[in-house]
Motif scaffolding. Sequence first.
Motif, PDB file in Angstrom:
ATOM      1  N   ALA A 173     -11.438  74.636  75.252  1.00  0.00           N
ATOM      2  CA  ALA A 173     -10.968  75.684  76.154  1.00  0.00           C
ATOM      3  C   ALA A 173      -9.488  75.951  75.968  1.00  0.00           C
ATOM      4  CB  ALA A 173     -11.247  75.286  77.614  1.00  0.00           C
ATOM      5  N   GLY A 174      -8.721  74.891  75.694  1.00  0.00           N
ATOM      6  CA  GLY A 174      -7.279  75.073  75.573  1.00  0.00           C
ATOM      7  C   GLY A 174      -6.792  75.111  74.147  1.00  0.00           C
ATOM      8  N   CYS A 175      -7.706  75.194  73.188  1.00  0.00           N
ATOM      9  CA  CYS A 175      -7.359  75.085  71.780  1.00  0.00           C
ATOM     10  C   CYS A 175      -6.329  76.113  71.357  1.00  0.00           C
ATOM     11  CB  CYS A 175      -8.621  75.233  70.932  1.00  0.00           C
ATOM     12  SG  CYS A 175      -8.348  74.955  69.171  1.00  0.00           S
ATOM     13  N   SER A 176      -6.482  77.333  71.844  1.00  0.00           N
ATOM     14  CA  SER A 176      -5.588  78.402  71.404  1.00  0.00           C
ATOM     15  C   SER A 176      -4.163  78.187  71.884  1.00  0.00           C
ATOM     16  CB  SER A 176      -6.101  79.758  71.905  1.00  0.00           C
ATOM     17  OG  SER A 176      -6.144  79.767  73.323  1.00  0.00           O
ATOM     18  N   SER A 177      -3.993  77.448  72.967  1.00  0.00           N
ATOM     19  CA  SER A 177      -2.649  77.237  73.502  1.00  0.00           C
ATOM     20  C   SER A 177      -2.064  75.887  73.105  1.00  0.00           C
ATOM     21  CB  SER A 177      -2.677  77.352  75.031  1.00  0.00           C
ATOM     22  OG  SER A 177      -3.517  76.358  75.585  1.00  0.00           O
ATOM     23  N   MET A 178      -2.855  75.042  72.427  1.00  0.00           N
ATOM     24  CA  MET A 178      -2.383  73.722  72.043  1.00  0.00           C
ATOM     25  C   MET A 178      -1.638  73.779  70.709  1.00  0.00           C
ATOM     26  SD  MET A 178      -5.374  70.951  72.861  1.00  0.00           S
ATOM     27  CE  MET A 178      -5.662  70.328  74.505  1.00  0.00           C
ATOM     28  N   SER A 179      -0.611  72.932  70.583  1.00  0.00           N
ATOM     29  CA  SER A 179       0.066  72.804  69.307  1.00  0.00           C
ATOM     30  C   SER A 179      -0.751  71.877  68.418  1.00  0.00           C
ATOM     31  CB  SER A 179       1.466  72.223  69.511  1.00  0.00           C
ATOM     32  OG  SER A 179       1.374  70.874  69.940  1.00  0.00           O
ATOM     33  N   GLU A 180      -0.397  71.807  67.124  1.00  0.00           N
ATOM     34  CA  GLU A 180      -1.073  70.882  66.210  1.00  0.00           C
ATOM     35  C   GLU A 180      -0.941  69.455  66.711  1.00  0.00           C
ATOM     36  OE1 GLU A 180      -2.772  71.421  63.522  1.00  0.00           O
ATOM     37  OE2 GLU A 180      -2.419  73.513  63.058  1.00  0.00           O
ATOM     38  N   ARG A 181       0.236  69.126  67.243  1.00  0.00           N
ATOM     39  CA  ARG A 181       0.484  67.771  67.726  1.00  0.00           C
ATOM     40  C   ARG A 181      -0.403  67.451  68.917  1.00  0.00           C
ATOM     41  NH1 ARG A 181       4.757  65.605  71.144  1.00  0.00           N
ATOM     42  NH2 ARG A 181       5.268  63.475  70.529  1.00  0.00           N
ATOM     43  N   GLU A 182      -0.544  68.394  69.842  1.00  0.00           N
ATOM     44  CA  GLU A 182      -1.371  68.174  71.028  1.00  0.00           C
ATOM     45  C   GLU A 182      -2.846  68.041  70.648  1.00  0.00           C
ATOM     46  OE1 GLU A 182       1.367  70.592  74.280  1.00  0.00           O
ATOM     47  OE2 GLU A 182      -0.125  71.640  73.071  1.00  0.00           O
ATOM     48  N   ARG A 183      -3.297  68.842  69.677  1.00  0.00           N
ATOM     49  CA  ARG A 183      -4.687  68.732  69.251  1.00  0.00           C
ATOM     50  C   ARG A 183      -4.954  67.369  68.628  1.00  0.00           C
ATOM     51  NH1 ARG A 183      -4.381  74.376  68.218  1.00  0.00           N
ATOM     52  NH2 ARG A 183      -3.520  74.074  66.140  1.00  0.00           N
ATOM     53  N   LYS A 231       6.720  65.459  66.701  1.00  0.00           N
ATOM     54  CA  LYS A 231       7.268  66.667  67.309  1.00  0.00           C
ATOM     55  C   LYS A 231       8.182  67.397  66.321  1.00  0.00           C
ATOM     56  CE  LYS A 231       9.657  68.214  71.519  1.00  0.00           C
ATOM     57  NZ  LYS A 231      10.804  68.898  70.906  1.00  0.00           N
ATOM     58  N   ARG A 232       8.943  66.637  65.541  1.00  0.00           N
ATOM     59  CA  ARG A 232       9.843  67.252  64.554  1.00  0.00           C
ATOM     60  C   ARG A 232       9.070  68.017  63.491  1.00  0.00           C
ATOM     61  NH1 ARG A 232      12.180  62.201  65.339  1.00  0.00           N
ATOM     62  NH2 ARG A 232      11.043  61.397  63.531  1.00  0.00           N
ATOM     63  N   MET A 233       7.948  67.427  63.044  1.00  0.00           N
ATOM     64  CA  MET A 233       7.147  68.101  62.023  1.00  0.00           C
ATOM     65  C   MET A 233       6.504  69.365  62.583  1.00  0.00           C
ATOM     66  SD  MET A 233       7.257  66.659  58.995  1.00  0.00           S
ATOM     67  CE  MET A 233       5.723  66.729  58.079  1.00  0.00           C
ATOM     68  N   GLU A 234       6.087  69.316  63.836  1.00  0.00           N
ATOM     69  CA  GLU A 234       5.505  70.506  64.461  1.00  0.00           C
ATOM     70  C   GLU A 234       6.552  71.610  64.596  1.00  0.00           C
ATOM     71  OE1 GLU A 234       2.998  73.226  66.481  1.00  0.00           O
ATOM     72  OE2 GLU A 234       2.705  71.605  65.028  1.00  0.00           O
ATOM     73  N   GLU A 235       7.756  71.224  64.985  1.00  0.00           N
ATOM     74  CA  GLU A 235       8.830  72.210  65.105  1.00  0.00           C
ATOM     75  C   GLU A 235       9.168  72.823  63.746  1.00  0.00           C
ATOM     76  OE1 GLU A 235      11.839  69.859  66.934  1.00  0.00           O
ATOM     77  OE2 GLU A 235      11.117  70.221  68.982  1.00  0.00           O
ATOM     78  N   LYS A 236       9.155  71.984  62.697  1.00  0.00           N
ATOM     79  CA  LYS A 236       9.433  72.504  61.354  1.00  0.00           C
ATOM     80  C   LYS A 236       8.314  73.443  60.910  1.00  0.00           C
ATOM     81  CE  LYS A 236      12.339  71.826  58.893  1.00  0.00           C
ATOM     82  NZ  LYS A 236      13.560  72.639  58.585  1.00  0.00           N
ATOM     83  N   ARG A 237       7.067  73.101  61.218  1.00  0.00           N
ATOM     84  CA  ARG A 237       5.945  73.980  60.868  1.00  0.00           C
ATOM     85  C   ARG A 237       6.107  75.348  61.537  1.00  0.00           C
ATOM     86  NH1 ARG A 237       1.662  76.261  62.683  1.00  0.00           N
ATOM     87  NH2 ARG A 237       2.048  75.463  64.795  1.00  0.00           N
ATOM     88  N   GLU A 238       6.461  75.337  62.814  1.00  0.00           N
ATOM     89  CA  GLU A 238       6.623  76.595  63.541  1.00  0.00           C
ATOM     90  C   GLU A 238       7.774  77.414  62.964  1.00  0.00           C
ATOM     91  OE1 GLU A 238       7.119  75.292  67.532  1.00  0.00           O
ATOM     92  OE2 GLU A 238       4.979  74.874  67.855  1.00  0.00           O
TER      93      GLU A 238
END
Length: 230
Positions: free
Chosen positions: A33-43, A87-94
């Motif tokens: 349900a929340g997949c679209s709003s989750m970051s890669e890290r949260e998933r 978190k750093r890798m997710e921020e770099k991906r974004e």
Amino acid sequence: MATLSSSSASFRASSAVRRAGVATLAASLVLAAGCSSMSERERGTAQGAGVGAVAGAVLGSVTGGHAGRGAVIGGALGAVAGNLWSKRMEEKREALARASQGTGVEVQRTADNRLKLNVPSDVSFDTGRADIKPQMRPVLDEIGRNLDPNVRVTIVGHTDSTGSDAINDPLSRERAESVRDYLSSRGLAPSRVTVAGRGSHEPVASNDTEAGRAANRRVEIFLSEAAPQG
């Protein structure tokens, strides 16, 4: 008596799996349900927690412990395992996704928690050349910008099947080296970069069409986070 004990243990394990399965199903529904709003890290955290809950429940029941408590412990451990994507890798991906928007560069997280950029020929290099195109520079600039000291970079050059291996193999490595040299000019230490040339040996599309050959002429850049030193 041993047979009875074995049957009892099997029954407890089966019950634990069913109970943990219900919890995992509920977690999966929430995740979906929340997949679209989750970051890669949260998933990654959520998926790891679900797997850990099942393993913890089974282990707790079989060893005579409390299945529910085992599920909680297993879920916590699973969340840590699923959260190797920092978190750093997710921020770099974004940031890289923003920098490459509209260029055709693909930015994605790999199954082994690396950040991968697939840079097609339209953005990277002209046919038969290893000179970086201007369109590629903003993406490379973002790679080097505020890059965490624990991140290592791997650059792999590829060609299509036009020409012989004697031409394509060194050309693909020269392209990877050009990317390394550009990043080095922006402050990234060469010791943090590994380069390789695969020639035409790892196509991602058919070389029978121009579109396929264009897809195969590419550079792949991987960012991986090493364990902190000390």
